[in-house]
Design a protein around this motif. Structure first.
Motif, PDB file in Angstrom:
ATOM      1  N   ILE A   1      -4.602  11.286  -2.248  1.00  0.00           N
ATOM      2  CA  ILE A   1      -4.661  10.329  -1.146  1.00  0.00           C
ATOM      3  C   ILE A   1      -5.562  10.886  -0.054  1.00  0.00           C
ATOM      4  N   THR A   2      -6.606  10.157   0.294  1.00  0.00           N
ATOM      5  CA  THR A   2      -7.525  10.585   1.347  1.00  0.00           C
ATOM      6  C   THR A   2      -7.305   9.821   2.647  1.00  0.00           C
ATOM      7  N   ARG A   3      -6.533   8.755   2.572  1.00  0.00           N
ATOM      8  CA  ARG A   3      -6.171   8.007   3.771  1.00  0.00           C
ATOM      9  C   ARG A   3      -4.743   7.506   3.555  1.00  0.00           C
ATOM     10  N   GLU A   4      -3.797   8.088   4.288  1.00  0.00           N
ATOM     11  CA  GLU A   4      -2.407   7.717   4.112  1.00  0.00           C
ATOM     12  C   GLU A   4      -2.218   6.223   4.403  1.00  0.00           C
ATOM     13  N   PRO A   5      -1.281   5.581   3.709  1.00  0.00           N
ATOM     14  CA  PRO A   5      -1.116   4.136   3.876  1.00  0.00           C
ATOM     15  C   PRO A   5      -0.614   3.761   5.255  1.00  0.00           C
ATOM     16  N   GLY A   6      -1.095   2.632   5.730  1.00  0.00           N
ATOM     17  CA  GLY A   6      -0.665   2.133   7.025  1.00  0.00           C
ATOM     18  C   GLY A   6      -1.677   1.161   7.593  1.00  0.00           C
ATOM     19  N   PRO A   7      -1.341   0.510   8.701  1.00  0.00           N
ATOM     20  CA  PRO A   7      -2.256  -0.460   9.316  1.00  0.00           C
ATOM     21  C   PRO A   7      -3.389   0.232  10.054  1.00  0.00           C
ATOM     22  N   LEU A   8      -4.530  -0.410  10.042  1.00  0.00           N
ATOM     23  CA  LEU A   8      -5.684   0.122  10.750  1.00  0.00           C
ATOM     24  C   LEU A   8      -5.662  -0.318  12.211  1.00  0.00           C
ATOM     25  N   PRO A   9      -6.003   0.579  13.122  1.00  0.00           N
ATOM     26  CA  PRO A   9      -6.049   0.206  14.537  1.00  0.00           C
ATOM     27  C   PRO A   9      -7.019  -0.943  14.771  1.00  0.00           C
TER      28      PRO A   9
ATOM     29  N   VAL B   1       0.816  -1.214   0.000  1.00  0.00           N
ATOM     30  CA  VAL B   1       0.000   0.000   0.000  1.00  0.00           C
ATOM     31  C   VAL B   1       0.850   1.265   0.000  1.00  0.00           C
ATOM     32  N   TYR B   2       2.073   1.183   0.514  1.00  0.00           N
ATOM     33  CA  TYR B   2       2.948   2.356   0.562  1.00  0.00           C
ATOM     34  C   TYR B   2       3.408   2.742  -0.844  1.00  0.00           C
ATOM     35  N   LYS B   3       3.883   1.764  -1.597  1.00  0.00           N
ATOM     36  CA  LYS B   3       4.285   2.039  -2.970  1.00  0.00           C
ATOM     37  C   LYS B   3       3.075   2.465  -3.812  1.00  0.00           C
ATOM     38  N   THR B   4       1.953   1.837  -3.561  1.00  0.00           N
ATOM     39  CA  THR B   4       0.740   2.192  -4.292  1.00  0.00           C
ATOM     40  C   THR B   4       0.376   3.651  -4.068  1.00  0.00           C
TER      41      THR B   4
ATOM     42  N   LYS C   1      -3.412  -3.341   6.415  1.00  0.00           N
ATOM     43  CA  LYS C   1      -2.806  -2.145   5.808  1.00  0.00           C
ATOM     44  C   LYS C   1      -3.620  -1.722   4.588  1.00  0.00           C
ATOM     45  N   ILE C   2      -3.973  -0.442   4.538  1.00  0.00           N
ATOM     46  CA  ILE C   2      -4.775   0.091   3.440  1.00  0.00           C
ATOM     47  C   ILE C   2      -4.277   1.489   3.072  1.00  0.00           C
ATOM     48  N   THR C   3      -4.733   1.965   1.944  1.00  0.00           N
ATOM     49  CA  THR C   3      -4.657   3.381   1.598  1.00  0.00           C
ATOM     50  C   THR C   3      -5.878   3.696   0.754  1.00  0.00           C
TER      51      THR C   3
END
Length: 368
Positions: free
Chosen positions: A330-338, A316-319, A343-345
């Motif tokens: 980008i409306t939601r920066e990449p990373g894991p969800l609490p 998701v980071y490269k994406t 991991k999403i973006t």
């Protein structure tokens, strides 16, 4: 009036901004925005001051630092003083495009809201032949969602329906077009839908200039479905059509930022529209995105019914970086969800249509 909540996958509410996004590397953001093309000595000082960020950005796509150093040190100011070469961004675009083409991507599901979940499930299973794959109720957040399709979620494009407590009607708007369903007998399917009280808006007929039989129907919420007569296919849920204001811009974005292939493009001047089929494989075996441009129409009302599509990715980071480089927001920066650590973006395309990219490994774990 009841509060209208956004779509609701296991990560849906967080995507809508109801929970704070996770932090993302400032260095990567700086690298993707930094301009290295200034003049003579000041330029060289600025280029060196940002070299660490440029390296970070490049290393995301596997670029060797020495390559970036050679790029930065080899740029000279033009005599006119108006050169604004973006060394690290240019290299990153090349590397990003190469990576995007290699990424293992697949359309996972489409998310939209309905006013009566049980009624919609009944229509999709009895009239369209879908199966209810899973259903869950989240009373603390006041929503229920259901996943339906023609096969398992790990290998098929499926529907994610969201019902928000107390909300029985949504505005579909003018931007959403239709879903496409491949059936072996259009006339028989239409008769079944009529017998179940469904709404048929186009009787079976041949497509203009072709032999394929098609019919159009509406589900209980007014979402349009196009029935296409085809032989057996591994992916009956075969199309999602959205309208765009600039078709060439949209094609370029989905090719470069999303890694989709332009499968075919067709202009219909007599009806004043052009369509482009985009996807990750042949139309007869995969779900595809159909983009439609109506002559002279630049913007559409998106309403509040249709939400987004979800696409699988290996990173998701490269994406996210590739999306930024090719004009997406980008409306939601990449990373894991609490809580679930998936991991999403999330992003918007140039026309404002939303897409969520989900880590392939994390998605597989969710399904387990």
């Amino acid at each position: 009036m009841a509060r209208i909540l956004p779509m609701a996958a296991s990560y849906s509410l967080q995507l809508a901004g109801l929970r704070p996004p996770s932090p993302f590397s400032a260095a990567v953001r700086l690298a993707s925005n930094a301009r290295l093309g200034l003049h003579s000595a000041p330029f060289r000082r600025l280029a060196l001051s940002h070299l660490g960020s440029a390296m970070h950005h490049g290393q995301l796509f596997g670029i060797k630092p020495s390559k970036l150093i050679r790029k930065a040190s080899g740029i000279e100011a033009s005599a006119a003083g108006n050169m604004t070469t973006q060394a690290s961004t240019t290299v990153s675009q090349e590397e990003a495009l190469e990576w995007v083409k290699k990424d293992k991507r697949r359309l996972l599901h489409v998310v939209y809201r309905v006013g009566d979940l049980d009624k919609t499930i009944k229509f999709y299973t009895e009239c369209l032949g879908m199966k209810l794959l899973r259903k869950r109720d989240i009373p603390e957040e006041r929503y229920t969602n259901a996943f339906l399709g023609y096969g398992p979620e790990d290998s098929h494009f499926v529907v994610e329906l969201t019902y928000n407590y107390g909300v029985d009607k949504y505005d579909i708007g003018t931007g959403f077009g239709h879903f496409g369903i491949a059936v072996e007998d259009v006339a028989k399917t239409v008769d079944l839908i009529k017998a179940k009280g469904g709404k048929v808006t186009r009787e079976p007929s041949s497509l203009k200039g072709g032999k394929t039989l098609v019919a159009s129907i509406e589900d209980p919420d007014g979402y349009k479905f196009e029935l296409l007569e085809r032989g057996p296919t591994p992916e009956p849920f075969c199309q999602l059509m959205l309208r765009v204001g600039d078709l060439d811009r949209a094609i370029n974005f989905y090719e470069k930022a999303f890694g989709m292939e332009l499968l075919h493009k067709q202009d219909n001047p007599e009806d004043k529209y052009t369509i482009a089929m985009m996807g990750y494989g042949p139309e007869d075996k995969n779900a595809v995105l159909e983009l439609m441009y109506n002559y002279g129409v630049k913007e559409y009302d998106k309403g509040n019914a249709y939400a987004q599509i979800a696409i699988g990715t290996d990173d998701v980071y490269k994406t996210a970086e590739a999306i930024k480089l090719y004009g997406g927001k980008i409306t939601r920066e990449p990373g894991p969800l609490p809580g679930i650590n998936t991991k999403i973006t999330a992003c918007l395309d140039p026309d404002g249509w939303k897409t969520v990219f989900v880590d392939n490994i994390d998605f597989a774990k969710e399904l387990e």
